[in-house]
Design an enzyme around this catalytic site. Structure first.
Site, PDB file in Angstrom:
ATOM      1  N   GLU A  34     -40.336-140.356 -53.070  1.00 27.46           N
ATOM      2  CA  GLU A  34     -41.510-138.958 -53.767  1.00 27.46           C
ATOM      3  C   GLU A  34     -42.985-139.510 -53.229  1.00 27.46           C
ATOM      4  O   GLU A  34     -43.021-140.414 -53.570  1.00 27.46           O
ATOM      5  CB  GLU A  34     -41.226-138.462 -55.565  1.00 27.46           C
ATOM      6  CG  GLU A  34     -41.785-137.281 -55.880  1.00 27.46           C
ATOM      7  CD  GLU A  34     -41.750-136.123 -54.572  1.00 27.46           C
ATOM      8  OE1 GLU A  34     -41.208-135.749 -54.382  1.00 27.46           O
ATOM      9  OE2 GLU A  34     -43.068-135.899 -54.320  1.00 27.46           O
ATOM     10  N   GLY A  39     -40.029-132.733 -59.178  1.00 22.19           N
ATOM     11  CA  GLY A  39     -39.573-131.693 -58.626  1.00 22.19           C
ATOM     12  C   GLY A  39     -40.047-131.240 -57.627  1.00 22.19           C
ATOM     13  O   GLY A  39     -39.906-130.080 -57.845  1.00 22.19           O
ATOM     14  N   GLY A  40     -41.542-131.520 -57.084  1.00 18.55           N
ATOM     15  CA  GLY A  40     -41.364-130.582 -55.814  1.00 18.55           C
ATOM     16  C   GLY A  40     -41.929-129.120 -56.772  1.00 18.55           C
ATOM     17  O   GLY A  40     -42.501-129.233 -57.568  1.00 18.55           O
ATOM     18  N   THR A  41     -42.143-128.266 -55.601  1.00 18.01           N
ATOM     19  CA  THR A  41     -42.873-126.907 -55.505  1.00 18.01           C
ATOM     20  C   THR A  41     -42.297-125.784 -56.486  1.00 18.01           C
ATOM     21  O   THR A  41     -42.981-125.431 -56.931  1.00 18.01           O
ATOM     22  CB  THR A  41     -42.795-126.039 -54.338  1.00 18.01           C
ATOM     23  OG1 THR A  41     -42.979-127.602 -53.701  1.00 18.01           O
ATOM     24  CG2 THR A  41     -43.494-124.998 -54.774  1.00 18.01           C
ATOM     25  N   CYS A  42     -40.794-126.115 -56.679  1.00 14.46           N
ATOM     26  CA  CYS A  42     -40.677-124.789 -57.994  1.00 14.46           C
ATOM     27  C   CYS A  42     -40.720-125.771 -59.419  1.00 14.46           C
ATOM     28  O   CYS A  42     -41.051-124.919 -60.102  1.00 14.46           O
ATOM     29  CB  CYS A  42     -38.864-125.391 -57.195  1.00 14.46           C
ATOM     30  SG  CYS A  42     -38.264-124.005 -58.720  1.00 14.46           S
ATOM     31  N   HIS A 441     -21.820-100.872 -72.237  1.00 12.61           N
ATOM     32  CA  HIS A 441     -23.092-100.424 -72.524  1.00 12.61           C
ATOM     33  C   HIS A 441     -24.010-100.876 -73.808  1.00 12.61           C
ATOM     34  O   HIS A 441     -23.305-101.512 -75.061  1.00 12.61           O
ATOM     35  CB  HIS A 441     -22.083 -99.222 -73.236  1.00 12.61           C
ATOM     36  CG  HIS A 441     -23.562 -97.312 -73.886  1.00 12.61           C
ATOM     37  ND1 HIS A 441     -23.682 -97.243 -72.911  1.00 12.61           N
ATOM     38  CD2 HIS A 441     -23.705 -97.590 -75.382  1.00 12.61           C
ATOM     39  CE1 HIS A 441     -24.747 -96.876 -73.752  1.00 12.61           C
ATOM     40  NE2 HIS A 441     -24.465 -96.568 -74.960  1.00 12.61           N
TER      41      HIS A 441
HETATM   42  C1  LIG Z   1     -45.735-119.530 -56.151  1.00 12.47           C
HETATM   43  C2  LIG Z   1     -44.382-119.689 -55.142  1.00 12.47           C
HETATM   44  C3  LIG Z   1     -43.289-118.986 -56.654  1.00 12.47           C
HETATM   45  C4  LIG Z   1     -41.971-119.062 -56.209  1.00 12.47           C
HETATM   46  N1  LIG Z   1     -41.369-118.805 -56.601  1.00 12.47           N
HETATM   47  C5  LIG Z   1     -39.752-119.004 -56.086  1.00 12.47           C
HETATM   48  C6  LIG Z   1     -38.820-118.272 -57.316  1.00 12.47           C
HETATM   49  O1  LIG Z   1     -38.890-117.864 -58.263  1.00 12.47           O
HETATM   50  N2  LIG Z   1     -37.824-118.110 -57.479  1.00 12.47           N
HETATM   51  C7  LIG Z   1     -37.292-119.455 -56.277  1.00 12.47           C
HETATM   52  O2  LIG Z   1     -35.929-119.590 -55.776  1.00 12.47           O
HETATM   53  N3  LIG Z   1     -37.780-120.138 -55.556  1.00 12.47           N
HETATM   54  C8  LIG Z   1     -39.810-119.371 -55.538  1.00 12.47           C
HETATM   55  N4  LIG Z   1     -40.401-120.055 -54.901  1.00 12.47           N
HETATM   56  C9  LIG Z   1     -40.110-120.801 -53.364  1.00 12.47           C
HETATM   57  C10 LIG Z   1     -39.357-121.995 -54.199  1.00 12.47           C
HETATM   58  O3  LIG Z   1     -40.401-123.059 -54.888  1.00 12.47           O
HETATM   59  C11 LIG Z   1     -38.961-123.405 -52.610  1.00 12.47           C
HETATM   60  O4  LIG Z   1     -38.630-122.546 -52.302  1.00 12.47           O
HETATM   61  C12 LIG Z   1     -38.077-124.559 -52.992  1.00 12.47           C
HETATM   62  O5  LIG Z   1     -39.020-125.719 -54.360  1.00 12.47           O
HETATM   63  C13 LIG Z   1     -38.029-124.967 -51.773  1.00 12.47           C
HETATM   64  O6  LIG Z   1     -37.286-126.401 -52.634  1.00 12.47           O
HETATM   65  P1  LIG Z   1     -37.179-127.876 -51.272  1.00 12.47           P
HETATM   66  O7  LIG Z   1     -36.474-128.902 -51.943  1.00 12.47           O
HETATM   67  O8  LIG Z   1     -37.276-126.893 -49.755  1.00 12.47           O
HETATM   68  O9  LIG Z   1     -38.737-128.012 -51.772  1.00 12.47           O
HETATM   69  P2  LIG Z   1     -39.775-128.440 -52.481  1.00 12.47           P
HETATM   70  O10 LIG Z   1     -39.916-128.351 -53.693  1.00 12.47           O
HETATM   71  O11 LIG Z   1     -41.032-128.234 -52.130  1.00 12.47           O
HETATM   72  O12 LIG Z   1     -40.058-130.230 -52.896  1.00 12.47           O
HETATM   73  C14 LIG Z   1     -40.611-131.610 -51.026  1.00 12.47           C
HETATM   74  C15 LIG Z   1     -40.686-132.315 -52.259  1.00 12.47           C
HETATM   75  O13 LIG Z   1     -40.563-133.191 -51.140  1.00 12.47           O
HETATM   76  C16 LIG Z   1     -42.062-134.263 -50.926  1.00 12.47           C
HETATM   77  N5  LIG Z   1     -42.098-134.539 -49.657  1.00 12.47           N
HETATM   78  C17 LIG Z   1     -43.072-134.388 -48.833  1.00 12.47           C
HETATM   79  N6  LIG Z   1     -43.129-134.937 -47.481  1.00 12.47           N
HETATM   80  C18 LIG Z   1     -42.644-136.350 -48.135  1.00 12.47           C
HETATM   81  C19 LIG Z   1     -42.656-137.372 -47.250  1.00 12.47           C
HETATM   82  N7  LIG Z   1     -43.135-137.890 -46.138  1.00 12.47           N
HETATM   83  N8  LIG Z   1     -41.929-138.409 -47.933  1.00 12.47           N
HETATM   84  C20 LIG Z   1     -42.416-138.546 -49.747  1.00 12.47           C
HETATM   85  N9  LIG Z   1     -41.885-136.789 -50.378  1.00 12.47           N
HETATM   86  C21 LIG Z   1     -42.136-136.106 -49.458  1.00 12.47           C
HETATM   87  C22 LIG Z   1     -43.056-133.091 -51.672  1.00 12.47           C
HETATM   88  O14 LIG Z   1     -43.953-133.805 -52.540  1.00 12.47           O
HETATM   89  C23 LIG Z   1     -42.108-132.895 -52.408  1.00 12.47           C
HETATM   90  O15 LIG Z   1     -41.994-132.607 -54.156  1.00 12.47           O
HETATM   91  C24 LIG Z   1     -41.763-120.395 -54.739  1.00 12.47           C
HETATM   92  C25 LIG Z   1     -42.826-121.267 -54.431  1.00 12.47           C
HETATM   93  C26 LIG Z   1     -43.707-120.204 -54.864  1.00 12.47           C
HETATM   94  C27 LIG Z   1     -45.644-121.452 -54.193  1.00 12.47           C
END
Ligand SMILES: Cc1cc2nc3c(=O)[nH]c(=O)nc-3n(C[C@H](O)[C@H](O)[C@H](O)COP(=O)(O)OP(=O)(O)OC[C@H]3O[C@@H](n4cnc5c(N)ncnc54)[C@H](O)[C@@H]3O)c2cc1C
Length: 460
Positions: A34, A39-42, A441
């Protein structure tokens, strides 16, 4: 240093950590990398923090409506943005540390922090370290797209990530992008007390939805005092921090909008450009997404791509489902496929929009013979009792097979209610099964069988 593993996972988003746990439980040695926040974006800048903020916005809105429900709240309803942020940060942090703790506690799992890059089809570099494995799983997600817009290099702007740091209520938030992320931020900040303008280049908001759903969403936002500018072309921006001007060429309204803050919510791009994919021979498409087959394998044997980076989904549940497909095929000997899943998502404004399957427009586009039913939420008892009668529900059925093709529930509880439709679709059951089910209901779900009674061929 050169370390060998059974599997390497790049990214700790919504697929990687669960996959690490499954592989570790299966006795494999795993390296997971990482580069930023566990935990990434979500967890950090997406679903979890935004839904925590939506909850604060809902409470502010409900408090302002108190008198309608016989509840007197004396004095002004004010939003303390520092406390909203602190609550949101606490919820995200618990989730983030939970992911990291889980990963660090897994047997035979090594956690690396840093940017991972392929050096060959079997090797990853993280700083000075070299990691090798016969199986490599890419779960790198995406980030906000920053378009080539005249003036954008001169003015401060926000994305979903930097929005997380706001601890004051903007005087006027100008949102570029009238889709899911833009609308959620737009409504919540309106409820926090900002003036809000949403600028969209298409002729409607949430344009992938049927026109009647999109216009119901539009109406809800207008009722709350949000300004919406559609058909915005030739957008350019100017100004300085605190006073940013968006210049638009719209059919209606003034050609310039002055606001204190500018939020870009115009889509996402995959984090694939600096991953060394060429060194591994992994193919990307014209927009940078990793090309995968129905089982999420890339063109290079032994390398998979999961989550937002593979263009097969843009949600947490699609990323998690990718993990389930890959793990099941690898460890349980199944042949699960991405194409077996049914499209499902929600727009978390208030009321929420729950969506599954095809829209009516899509079903017609496929040349199907269809039946359609709709019901306004003002004819749903539970919505009336709650004083939340905005929206409508709509369902589309295949006239021949009688199976449900898709549905939208835009109304109170819509994000939950939609699942009874989704599960009927997974069961490939005729709509009559759902029509004959006895629901509790008073709920919104109890009206789904009643909705189905109204099925009829659409007016052409
Ligand atoms: C504002 C917003 C609201 C959202 N609301 C919802 C919702 O309500 N419900 C829903 O289902 N989805 C929602 N989403 C979408 C959801 O967040 C994403 O679809 C989901 O997080 C994707 O998960 P992922 O595992 O593909 O990647 P991510 O969660 O993006 O994780 C990728 C990880 O990889 C790491 N990484 C990247 N490149 C490298 C590298 N080269 N080396 C090491 N680490 C790396 C990053 O740092 C990150 O931690 C929302 C998105 C946003 C922006």
């Amino acid at each position: 240093m050169n370390d060998g593993y059974d599997a390497i996972i790049i990214g700790t988003g919504q697929a990687g950590p669960s996959l690490a746990r499954r592989l570790s439980r299966a006795g494999m040695s795993v390296a997971i990398v990482e580069r930023h926040l566990f935990g990434g974006t979500c967890v950090n800048t997406g679903c979890i923090p935004t839904k925590a903020m939506v909850a604060s916005a809902y409470i502010a809105h409900a408090a302002r409506r108190g008198r309608e429900f016989g509840v007197a709240i004396d004095g002004d309803i004010r939003v303390d943005m520092k406390s909203v942020k602190a609550r949101k940060d606490g919820i995200a942090e618990r989730s983030r540390t939970g992911v990291e703790r889980m990963l660090r506690g897994l047997p035979k799992c090594q956690v690396y922090t840093g940017h991972a890059r392929f050096t060959s089809a079997r090797e990853i570099g993280v700083g000075d370290q070299r990691l090798n494995a016969d199986r490599i799983f890419i779960n790198v997600g995406g980030r906000a797209s920053v378009p080539l817009m005249p003036g954008l290099d001169q003015v401060p702007f926000l994305t979903n990530s930097s929005m997380m740091n706001l601890d004051t209520v903007p005087r006027h938030l100008v949102v570029v992008g009238g889709s899911y992320i833009g609308l959620e931020f737009g409504q919540m900040f309106r409820r926090f007390g900002s003036e809000v303008t949403i600028i969209e280049m298409a002729p409607s908001l949430v344009q992938r939805e049927d026109a009647e759903i999109a216009s119901a969403v539009h109406e809800v936002l207008l009722d709350e005092g949000i300004t919406v500018r559609l058909n915005a072309r030739c957008l350019r921006v100017s100004g300085d921090a605190g006073s940013i001007v968006a210049h638009v060429d719209c059919e209606e309204g003034s050609p310039s909008i002055e606001g204190s803050h500018l939020l870009l919510a115009v889509g996402r791009v995959p984090n694939t450009e600096d991953l060394g994919l060429d060194a591994a021979g992994v193919s990307r498409d014209d927009r940078g997404y990793i090309v995968v087959n129905d089982q999420l394998e890339t063109n290079v044997p032994g390398i998979w791509a999961l989550g937002d980076c593979n263009r097969r989904g843009a949600f947490t549940h699609t990323a998690y489902n990718d993990f389930e497909i890959v793990a099941s095929n690898l460890l349980d000997g199944t042949a699960r496929r991405v194409s077996d899943r049914i499209s499902a998502y929600a727009l978390f404004i208030d009321p929420p929009l729950g969506r599954v399957g095809l829209t009516e427009t899509e079903a017609r586009g496929e040349g199907r013979s269809i039946l359609v039913a709709r019901r306004p939420m003002k004819h749903v008892g539970r919505a009336i009792e709650k004083g939340e009668t905005n929206g409508l529900m709509k369902i589309v059925v295949d006239a021949q097979s009688k199976q449900i093709l898709g549905a939208a529930v835009f109304g109170t509880g819509g994000d939950e209610v939609i699942h009874c439709v989704l599960d009927t679709m997974y069961a490939k059951a005729p709509y009559s099964l759902l029509q004959q089910a006895m629901h509790i209901h008073p709920t919104v779900s109890e009206l789904i069988p009643t909705l189905l009674e109204g099925l009829a061929p659409p007016e052409s």
